[in-house]
Design an enzyme around this catalytic site. Structure first.
Site, short mmCIF file in Angstrom:
data_model
loop_
_atom_site.label_atom_id
_atom_site.label_comp_id
_atom_site.label_asym_id
_atom_site.label_seq_id
_atom_site.Cartn_x
_atom_site.Cartn_y
_atom_site.Cartn_z
N CYS A 1 -23.39 17.62 38.35
CA CYS A 1 -23.46 16.06 37.84
C CYS A 1 -23.04 15.17 39.03
O CYS A 1 -23.52 13.99 38.81
CB CYS A 1 -23.18 15.83 36.48
SG CYS A 1 -24.24 17.00 35.25
N HIS B 1 -22.89 8.52 35.53
CA HIS B 1 -23.39 9.48 35.27
C HIS B 1 -23.76 9.65 33.79
O HIS B 1 -23.17 9.29 33.01
CB HIS B 1 -22.83 10.92 35.49
CG HIS B 1 -23.49 12.10 34.90
ND1 HIS B 1 -24.62 12.25 35.20
CD2 HIS B 1 -22.96 13.03 34.18
CE1 HIS B 1 -24.83 13.58 34.63
NE2 HIS B 1 -23.78 14.00 33.87
N ASN C 1 -29.94 13.67 30.31
CA ASN C 1 -28.81 14.02 31.50
C ASN C 1 -29.69 14.48 32.49
O ASN C 1 -29.91 15.54 32.28
CB ASN C 1 -27.77 14.91 31.02
CG ASN C 1 -26.58 15.18 31.90
OD1 ASN C 1 -26.83 15.19 33.10
ND2 ASN C 1 -25.67 15.87 31.38
#
Length: 324
Positions: free
Chosen positions: A115, A251, A281
């Site tokens: 990520c 993020h 996500n």
């Protein structure tokens, strides 16, 4: 010796057409829309179709970013693609995107930091641009995380989606850049916590693709403190205060993490770009997706000071500061 500064030229984002809502997931597993929204803030996510891959998503986002920058693919001489879901073990997804864009010669490689990948990729591209190894860079975050999910595990399957975002970076003589460009980075990693967020497979473990595994509460406990430290260091390197930041582009992991970091740093919640409700996500794609959305809807403007941050499996985490 000429001192170069990496500057922002354009951005683009692309999502698969198929949208999967929480209500659709209710029919697939033991979960509810209310449960998902309360714990994550997510309402829906995009899922790649059978013919869509990380490279095709990344290529779409890259084309849009080049159009936004007013450039042609032939202007690009560096491609850095952040992904944890490559099309193949090798070659790099960046080279597949290069071929699809029709760029005959350019440096092209992948960065794998889960990520945090896009922040890592920005940092690498910035370094290469500043030393003259490239003049125009495509920095891409692209993922098809739906391919590595265990759809029977409600604790992970509801969290992730697919997509791609891209940014075009160029160079300017630092003395004439008027304070624009990438100003500072802070990258971190701690492999001692690898078993808290990982995929249980890989080429050197027999070739099995594997599925995503996560200990959510443990990840959350590390995330807020780690991210806050990296942000503080990044701001200190650039000589700015957190209050000077116009926009915070984190993020998009979980609404609770976003809120926790904002509270820790006393960030104005109105400065936080949040897209987790519509994208879920999307790992390395989440930062450029959120950035592009906020640019295109008019919030982020030329001259704004933008802070990016991310944390992912490894653990890896980091922050970057950009003056548009």
């Amino acid at each position: 010796m000429t001192t170069r500064q990496s500057i922002f030229l354009g951005s683009g984002a692309y999502l698969p057409e198929r949208i999967v809502t929480n209500l659709e997931l209710e029919a697939m597993m033991d979960t509810t829309d209310a449960w998902i929204q309360e714990r994550t803030g997510i309402q829906q996510r995009a899922i790649a179709g059978p013919l869509e891959t990380t490279a095709t998503l990344g290529t779409h986002a890259a084309r849009l970013a080049l159009t936004d920058a007013g450039l042609e693919p032939s202007d690009v001489d560096l491609i850095v693609c952040a992904t944890s879901t490559p099309d193949r073990t090798f070659p790099a997804t960046a080279t597949l995107i290069q071929a699809q864009l029709g760029i005959p010669v350019a440096s092209a490689f992948d960065v794998q930091a889960v990520c945090s990948g896009f922040v890592y990729a920005m940092t690498v591209a910035d370094a290469l641009l500043k030393v003259g190894q490239a003049k125009t860079a495509l920095v891409i975050g692209a993922e098809t995380f739906s391919r590595i999910l265990d759809w029977s595990d409600r604790t992970t399957a509801v969290l992730f989606g697919d997509g791609a975002g891209a940014m075009v970076m160029g160079t300017s003589v630092a003395a004439t850049s008027q304070g624009r460009g990438l100003l500072a980075h802070a990258l971190r990693a701690d492999g001692r916590h690898a078993d808290l967020l990982y995929v249980n497979g890989g080429a050197s473990q027999g070739g099995r693709i594997g599925k995503l595994k996560m200990q959510g509460q443990a990840v959350f406990r590390h995330a807020v403190g780690n991210i806050s430290e990296a942000i503080s260091v990044c701001c200190a390197q650039a000589g700015v205060e957190v209050d000077d930041i116009d926009w915070f582009v984190p993020h998009q992991a979980n609404r609770r993490i976003l809120e926790g970091v904002a509270r820790r740093l006393n960030l104005d919640e109105h400065k936080v770009i949040t897209t987790v409700m519509q994208h879920g996500n999307t790992s390395a794609a989440s930062v450029p997706l959120a950035f592009d959305l906020a640019r295109k809807d008019g919030r982020i403007k030329i001259g704004d000071l933008v802070l990016f941050e991310a944390m992912g499996g490894g653990f890896t985490w980091g922050a970057s500061l950009l003056r548009l």
